[in-house]
Design a protein around this motif. Structure first.
Motif, PDB file in Angstrom:
ATOM      1  N   GLY A 157      23.483 -13.333  -1.144  1.00 44.71           N
ATOM      2  CA  GLY A 157      22.834 -12.032  -1.111  1.00 44.71           C
ATOM      3  C   GLY A 157      22.465 -11.575   0.291  1.00 44.71           C
ATOM      4  O   GLY A 157      23.060 -11.989   1.284  1.00 44.71           O
ATOM      5  N   PHE A 158      21.450 -10.733   0.357  1.00 41.92           N
ATOM      6  CA  PHE A 158      21.026 -10.132   1.615  1.00 41.92           C
ATOM      7  C   PHE A 158      20.385 -11.184   2.512  1.00 41.92           C
ATOM      8  O   PHE A 158      19.477 -11.898   2.101  1.00 41.92           O
ATOM      9  CB  PHE A 158      20.031  -9.007   1.317  1.00 41.92           C
ATOM     10  CG  PHE A 158      19.546  -8.262   2.531  1.00 41.92           C
ATOM     11  CD1 PHE A 158      20.413  -7.901   3.554  1.00 41.92           C
ATOM     12  CD2 PHE A 158      18.212  -7.902   2.640  1.00 41.92           C
ATOM     13  CE1 PHE A 158      19.969  -7.200   4.667  1.00 41.92           C
ATOM     14  CE2 PHE A 158      17.745  -7.197   3.744  1.00 41.92           C
ATOM     15  CZ  PHE A 158      18.634  -6.847   4.755  1.00 41.92           C
ATOM     16  N   LEU A 191      18.811  -5.885  17.035  1.00 43.04           N
ATOM     17  CA  LEU A 191      18.683  -6.823  15.923  1.00 43.04           C
ATOM     18  C   LEU A 191      17.448  -6.415  15.133  1.00 43.04           C
ATOM     19  O   LEU A 191      16.323  -6.483  15.631  1.00 43.04           O
ATOM     20  CB  LEU A 191      18.528  -8.251  16.447  1.00 43.04           C
ATOM     21  CG  LEU A 191      18.133  -9.306  15.406  1.00 43.04           C
ATOM     22  CD1 LEU A 191      19.159  -9.393  14.284  1.00 43.04           C
ATOM     23  CD2 LEU A 191      17.930 -10.660  16.073  1.00 43.04           C
ATOM     24  N   LEU A 192      17.665  -5.967  13.905  1.00 41.29           N
ATOM     25  CA  LEU A 192      16.571  -5.485  13.067  1.00 41.29           C
ATOM     26  C   LEU A 192      16.296  -6.524  11.984  1.00 41.29           C
ATOM     27  O   LEU A 192      17.135  -6.763  11.110  1.00 41.29           O
ATOM     28  CB  LEU A 192      16.952  -4.143  12.442  1.00 41.29           C
ATOM     29  CG  LEU A 192      15.874  -3.339  11.732  1.00 41.29           C
ATOM     30  CD1 LEU A 192      14.676  -3.087  12.640  1.00 41.29           C
ATOM     31  CD2 LEU A 192      16.447  -2.006  11.250  1.00 41.29           C
ATOM     32  N   LEU A 193      15.133  -7.166  12.079  1.00 35.01           N
ATOM     33  CA  LEU A 193      14.740  -8.177  11.108  1.00 35.01           C
ATOM     34  C   LEU A 193      13.987  -7.525   9.953  1.00 35.01           C
ATOM     35  O   LEU A 193      13.042  -6.766  10.171  1.00 35.01           O
ATOM     36  CB  LEU A 193      13.833  -9.229  11.752  1.00 35.01           C
ATOM     37  CG  LEU A 193      14.365  -9.972  12.981  1.00 35.01           C
ATOM     38  CD1 LEU A 193      13.339 -11.010  13.433  1.00 35.01           C
ATOM     39  CD2 LEU A 193      15.710 -10.631  12.687  1.00 35.01           C
ATOM     40  N   GLY A 194      14.406  -7.816   8.735  1.00 32.64           N
ATOM     41  CA  GLY A 194      13.684  -7.345   7.557  1.00 32.64           C
ATOM     42  C   GLY A 194      12.569  -8.317   7.237  1.00 32.64           C
ATOM     43  O   GLY A 194      12.834  -9.484   6.936  1.00 32.64           O
ATOM     44  N   HIS A 217      11.457  -5.468   4.678  1.00 29.64           N
ATOM     45  CA  HIS A 217      12.650  -6.110   4.112  1.00 29.64           C
ATOM     46  C   HIS A 217      13.339  -5.223   3.068  1.00 29.64           C
ATOM     47  O   HIS A 217      14.552  -4.977   3.150  1.00 29.64           O
ATOM     48  CB  HIS A 217      12.245  -7.450   3.496  1.00 29.64           C
ATOM     49  CG  HIS A 217      13.375  -8.190   2.849  1.00 29.64           C
ATOM     50  ND1 HIS A 217      14.090  -9.172   3.487  1.00 29.64           N
ATOM     51  CD2 HIS A 217      13.928  -8.076   1.605  1.00 29.64           C
ATOM     52  CE1 HIS A 217      15.026  -9.636   2.677  1.00 29.64           C
ATOM     53  NE2 HIS A 217      14.937  -8.991   1.525  1.00 29.64           N
ATOM     54  N   ARG A 218      12.595  -4.766   2.092  1.00 28.09           N
ATOM     55  CA  ARG A 218      13.205  -3.975   1.019  1.00 28.09           C
ATOM     56  C   ARG A 218      13.672  -2.610   1.514  1.00 28.09           C
ATOM     57  O   ARG A 218      14.695  -2.093   1.057  1.00 28.09           O
ATOM     58  CB  ARG A 218      12.232  -3.829  -0.156  1.00 28.09           C
ATOM     59  CG  ARG A 218      12.013  -5.143  -0.892  1.00 28.09           C
ATOM     60  CD  ARG A 218      11.346  -4.974  -2.235  1.00 28.09           C
ATOM     61  NE  ARG A 218      11.301  -6.240  -2.945  1.00 28.09           N
ATOM     62  CZ  ARG A 218      12.296  -6.732  -3.673  1.00 28.09           C
ATOM     63  NH1 ARG A 218      13.411  -6.021  -3.799  1.00 28.09           N
ATOM     64  NH2 ARG A 218      12.203  -7.894  -4.275  1.00 28.09           N
ATOM     65  N   ALA A 251      18.104  -6.173  -2.342  1.00 29.40           N
ATOM     66  CA  ALA A 251      17.193  -6.826  -1.394  1.00 29.40           C
ATOM     67  C   ALA A 251      17.124  -8.332  -1.567  1.00 29.40           C
ATOM     68  O   ALA A 251      16.701  -9.043  -0.661  1.00 29.40           O
ATOM     69  CB  ALA A 251      15.789  -6.230  -1.533  1.00 29.40           C
ATOM     70  N   ASP A 252      17.542  -8.829  -2.724  1.00 32.01           N
ATOM     71  CA  ASP A 252      17.391 -10.252  -3.004  1.00 32.01           C
ATOM     72  C   ASP A 252      18.421 -11.090  -2.248  1.00 32.01           C
ATOM     73  O   ASP A 252      19.571 -10.681  -2.064  1.00 32.01           O
ATOM     74  CB  ASP A 252      17.524 -10.517  -4.502  1.00 32.01           C
ATOM     75  CG  ASP A 252      16.414  -9.860  -5.302  1.00 32.01           C
ATOM     76  OD1 ASP A 252      15.329  -9.664  -4.732  1.00 32.01           O
ATOM     77  OD2 ASP A 252      16.639  -9.536  -6.486  1.00 32.01           O
TER      78      ASP A 252
END
Length: 219
Positions: free
Chosen positions: A50-51, A125-128, A172-173, A183-184
């Motif tokens: 998944g994500f 770099l975009l961290l959720g 994150h979501r 999102a999972d």
């Protein structure tokens, strides 16, 4: 893993390493895509579904350049998640590399003012993360400087002059929704951040390790 900050040296992002199952295939893809100088690659069989909780974003000058990078990536094997299109903020879309990494390519320009190029203005770099405010404070405690912050929704850190990639945080979501994916996800993030100081893991499980010098480019 060090999580305290009282005696730790200030950290900055020195490198981004993607963990991939097929190293040679990833090298071919990222060379064709045109971003191979911004990332490092490492062979790994770490489990991941998944994500993975992050995206790498390219900011470029105009829509034609967005389309050029999209075409190069798709021709090399990427899957389109969101076709490039106009929006309120500009023009862009998202795709997934064969190794599973999600890339977003965008420009703030809505019309072309010149020909397409292969130039990249910025890589982010975009961290959720689950809690933007808490993770922002964690990184501030490590010595990073906040450049932009929008409450508990987004935070961006000042880039180190020696780093080709800027670090930012997003819910994150909300990030998954923006990319058009569920999102999972489970298992490894399949990314390692190079630290100019010590090794540690952040509150959302993103691993940092002391950055090794970049390997010389084969002639």
């Amino acid at each position: 893993m060090a999580t305290t900050t009282s005696t730790a040296a200030p950290v900055s992002l020195a490198s981004v390493t993607l963990e991939v199952a097929d190293l040679e295939a990833a090298r071919r893809f990222y060379g064709a895509f045109g971003v191979d100088t911004y990332i490092r690659l490492r062979a790994s069989e770490a489990h991941s579904t998944g994500f993975r909780g992050f995206t790498l974003g390219l900011t470029v000058s105009n829509p034609a350049t967005v389309d050029g990078f999209f075409t190069a990536a798709v021709d090399a094997g990427a899957t389109v998640l969101k076709p490039a299109a106009k929006s309120l903020w500009g023009y862009g879309g998202a795709l997934q590399a064969p190794d599973g990494t999600i890339w977003k390519i965008a420009t703030s320009a809505k019309k072309d003012t010149g020909p397409a190029t292969r130039e990249i203005d910025e890589v982010v770099l975009l961290l959720g993360v689950e809690d933007v405010k808490a993770t922002k404070q964690f990184y501030v405690g490590r010595g990073l400087t906040v450049a932009k912050s929008f409450g508990g929704k987004y935070a961006e850190f000042a880039a180190d002059q020696s780093s080709p990639v800027k670090l930012a945080l997003y819910k994150h979501r909300a990030l998954a929704k923006d990319l058009g994916v569920p999102a999972d996800g489970t298992g490894s993030h399949r990314i390692v951040l190079g630290s100019t100081a010590d090794s540690f893991t952040d509150p959302d499980g993103f691993a940092w390790e002391a950055a090794a010098p970049a390997a010389p480019t084969p002639s």
